[in-house]
Design a protein around this motif. Structure first.
Motif, short mmCIF file in Angstrom:
data_model
loop_
_atom_site.label_atom_id
_atom_site.label_comp_id
_atom_site.label_asym_id
_atom_site.label_seq_id
_atom_site.Cartn_x
_atom_site.Cartn_y
_atom_site.Cartn_z
N SER A 113 0.85 -1.19 0.00
CA SER A 113 0.00 0.00 0.00
C SER A 113 0.88 1.23 0.00
O SER A 113 2.10 1.15 0.24
CB SER A 113 -0.91 0.02 1.23
OG SER A 113 -0.13 0.16 2.41
N ALA A 114 0.29 2.39 -0.24
CA ALA A 114 1.04 3.64 -0.19
C ALA A 114 1.63 3.85 1.20
O ALA A 114 2.77 4.31 1.36
CB ALA A 114 0.15 4.80 -0.60
N ALA A 115 0.85 3.51 2.23
CA ALA A 115 1.33 3.66 3.59
C ALA A 115 2.50 2.72 3.87
O ALA A 115 3.47 3.10 4.55
CB ALA A 115 0.19 3.40 4.58
N VAL A 117 22.64 0.62 -4.76
CA VAL A 117 21.38 1.26 -5.11
C VAL A 117 20.25 0.23 -5.12
O VAL A 117 20.45 -0.92 -5.55
CB VAL A 117 21.50 1.95 -6.48
CG1 VAL A 117 20.16 2.49 -6.95
CG2 VAL A 117 22.53 3.08 -6.41
N PHE A 118 19.08 0.63 -4.65
CA PHE A 118 17.89 -0.22 -4.71
C PHE A 118 16.67 0.68 -4.82
O PHE A 118 16.75 1.89 -4.60
CB PHE A 118 17.79 -1.16 -3.50
CG PHE A 118 17.67 -0.45 -2.17
CD1 PHE A 118 16.43 -0.26 -1.56
CD2 PHE A 118 18.80 0.02 -1.50
CE1 PHE A 118 16.31 0.37 -0.34
CE2 PHE A 118 18.69 0.65 -0.26
CZ PHE A 118 17.44 0.83 0.31
N THR A 119 15.54 0.09 -5.16
CA THR A 119 14.31 0.87 -5.27
C THR A 119 13.21 0.24 -4.42
O THR A 119 13.15 -0.99 -4.25
CB THR A 119 13.82 0.96 -6.73
OG1 THR A 119 13.61 -0.36 -7.26
CG2 THR A 119 14.84 1.68 -7.60
N VAL A 120 12.36 1.11 -3.89
CA VAL A 120 11.16 0.68 -3.17
C VAL A 120 9.98 1.06 -4.06
O VAL A 120 9.71 2.24 -4.27
CB VAL A 120 11.05 1.34 -1.79
CG1 VAL A 120 9.79 0.87 -1.08
CG2 VAL A 120 12.29 1.04 -0.95
N ALA A 121 9.31 0.07 -4.59
CA ALA A 121 8.25 0.32 -5.58
C ALA A 121 6.95 0.73 -4.90
O ALA A 121 6.68 0.37 -3.75
CB ALA A 121 8.01 -0.93 -6.42
N GLU A 122 6.17 1.48 -5.64
CA GLU A 122 4.80 1.75 -5.24
C GLU A 122 3.99 0.45 -5.33
O GLU A 122 4.46 -0.51 -5.97
CB GLU A 122 4.19 2.83 -6.13
CG GLU A 122 3.80 2.38 -7.54
CD GLU A 122 4.96 2.20 -8.49
OE1 GLU A 122 4.71 1.87 -9.67
OE2 GLU A 122 6.14 2.36 -8.08
N PRO A 123 2.83 0.36 -4.71
CA PRO A 123 2.03 -0.88 -4.79
C PRO A 123 1.72 -1.24 -6.25
O PRO A 123 1.25 -0.40 -7.02
CB PRO A 123 0.76 -0.54 -4.02
CG PRO A 123 1.12 0.59 -3.14
CD PRO A 123 2.17 1.38 -3.87
N ARG A 124 2.02 -2.48 -6.63
CA ARG A 124 1.76 -2.97 -7.98
C ARG A 124 1.10 -4.34 -7.89
O ARG A 124 1.54 -5.20 -7.12
CB ARG A 124 3.05 -3.07 -8.80
CG ARG A 124 3.82 -1.78 -8.93
CD ARG A 124 5.09 -1.97 -9.74
NE ARG A 124 5.95 -0.79 -9.67
CZ ARG A 124 7.16 -0.71 -10.23
NH1 ARG A 124 7.65 -1.77 -10.89
NH2 ARG A 124 7.87 0.39 -10.11
N GLU A 125 0.10 -4.55 -8.70
CA GLU A 125 -0.60 -5.82 -8.70
C GLU A 125 0.34 -6.96 -9.08
O GLU A 125 0.24 -8.07 -8.54
CB GLU A 125 -1.79 -5.76 -9.67
CG GLU A 125 -2.59 -7.06 -9.77
CD GLU A 125 -3.23 -7.48 -8.45
OE1 GLU A 125 -3.50 -8.69 -8.28
OE2 GLU A 125 -3.45 -6.61 -7.58
N GLU A 150 6.24 3.79 4.91
CA GLU A 150 6.82 3.23 6.13
C GLU A 150 8.15 2.55 5.86
O GLU A 150 9.12 2.71 6.62
CB GLU A 150 5.83 2.23 6.74
CG GLU A 150 6.34 1.50 7.96
CD GLU A 150 5.38 0.40 8.40
OE1 GLU A 150 5.84 -0.51 9.13
OE2 GLU A 150 4.20 0.44 8.02
N LEU A 151 8.22 1.77 4.76
CA LEU A 151 9.46 1.05 4.44
C LEU A 151 10.57 2.02 4.07
O LEU A 151 11.73 1.85 4.49
CB LEU A 151 9.19 0.05 3.31
CG LEU A 151 10.36 -0.87 2.93
CD1 LEU A 151 10.83 -1.67 4.14
CD2 LEU A 151 9.94 -1.82 1.80
N VAL A 152 10.25 3.03 3.27
CA VAL A 152 11.25 4.03 2.89
C VAL A 152 11.78 4.74 4.14
O VAL A 152 12.99 4.94 4.30
CB VAL A 152 10.67 5.03 1.89
CG1 VAL A 152 11.60 6.23 1.71
CG2 VAL A 152 10.42 4.36 0.53
N ALA A 153 10.88 5.11 5.04
CA ALA A 153 11.28 5.79 6.27
C ALA A 153 12.19 4.89 7.11
O ALA A 153 13.17 5.35 7.72
CB ALA A 153 10.06 6.20 7.07
#
Length: 244
Positions: free
Chosen positions: A77-79, A115-123, A83-86
């Motif tokens: 979820s967006a939350a 380097v890594f990325t934290v993705a937005e919610p994706r189906e 939370e994970l990024v924080a």
């Protein structure tokens, strides 16, 4: 048969870097020997086929590389993403500007600069587990994905001139994604994937098969070890694990 079981990070301090990732992800820490830190997701024991693992191995000079492989993490979820990024930032991750502009995902680097990325919610990432994708920069996504498709017998989900995405036919674990970049790989990467033969005694036959598909042997000074170091047709290194 080969299975993608883990990614392996070259680290200046395997214990500290492994500790950062373990705390961020809530994973278990173990070690198979000095200079090696192993991470396992909670609820799984190596080598559970439903899980994906991360190893950190101490090397003398992990900085002399190009960052051409990175991990992408899933969020529910967006939350959860926020939370994970924080949490990553609180533990020592830093924001990275790769010229990505205004995008829904967040680009970070761990304390050693990976380097890594934290993705937005994706189906599509709904059932991957925390590690959604192993992303590899390459010159020709079509060609390199064909090698990996034949190597792993995975299912292609998207194949274009700019991007190729594969995943296990069983629909478990992360995606393997190849993205076109100018110039292709030019240096060793800090991160490589490890493949596990099933059965383990079939390693020699699997290594021979990979060579016929276009893999080449790589000498890193590893000496007599139970694993075999190879590179795909674009020079991306990987290991085929054996019985220790």
């Amino acid at each position: 048969m080969l299975r993608l079981v883990q990614v392996n990070f070259k680290a200046g301090d395997d214990s500290a870097l492994g500790g950062f990732w373990a705390e961020a992800l809530g994973w278990k820490v173990s070690s198979e020997g000095p200079g090696v830190t192993n991470l396992e997701p909670e609820g799984f024991e190596w080598p559970d086929p439903a899980a994906f693992y991360i190893d950190f191995v101490k090397v003398p000079d992990p900085e002399a590389v190009k960052y051409r492989v990175h991990l992408e993490f899933a969020t529910a979820s967006a939350a959860h993403q926020e939370e994970l990024v924080a949490r990553f930032r609180e533990l020592g991750a830093t924001d990275v500007d790769l010229g990505q502009g205004d995008v829904p995902w967040t680009v970070l680097a761990d304390p050693e600069g990976n380097v890594f990325t934290v993705a937005e919610p994706r189906e599509t990432y709904r059932d991957t587990g925390p590690v959604a994708a192993v992303v590899v920069d390459c010159a020709d996504p079509r060609a390199v994905s064909e090698f990996w498709n034949r190597a792993l017998d995975w299912t292609p989900h998207e194949v274009t001139d700019d991007r190729a995405v594969l995943r296990s036919a069983e629909g478990v674990g992360p995606y393997l994604e190849f993205r076109r970049t100018d110039g292709g790989p030019s240096a060793r990467s800090r991160i490589h994937v490890d493949l596990l033969p099933d059965p383990i005694d079939g390693k020699a036959a699997e290594v021979d098969r990979l060579r016929t598909l276009g893999a080449s042997d790589v000498d890193l000074g590893q000496g007599e070890v139970p694993w075999t170091v190879l590179a795909d047709p674009e020079g991306n290194e990987f290991c085929v694990l054996g019985r220790g």
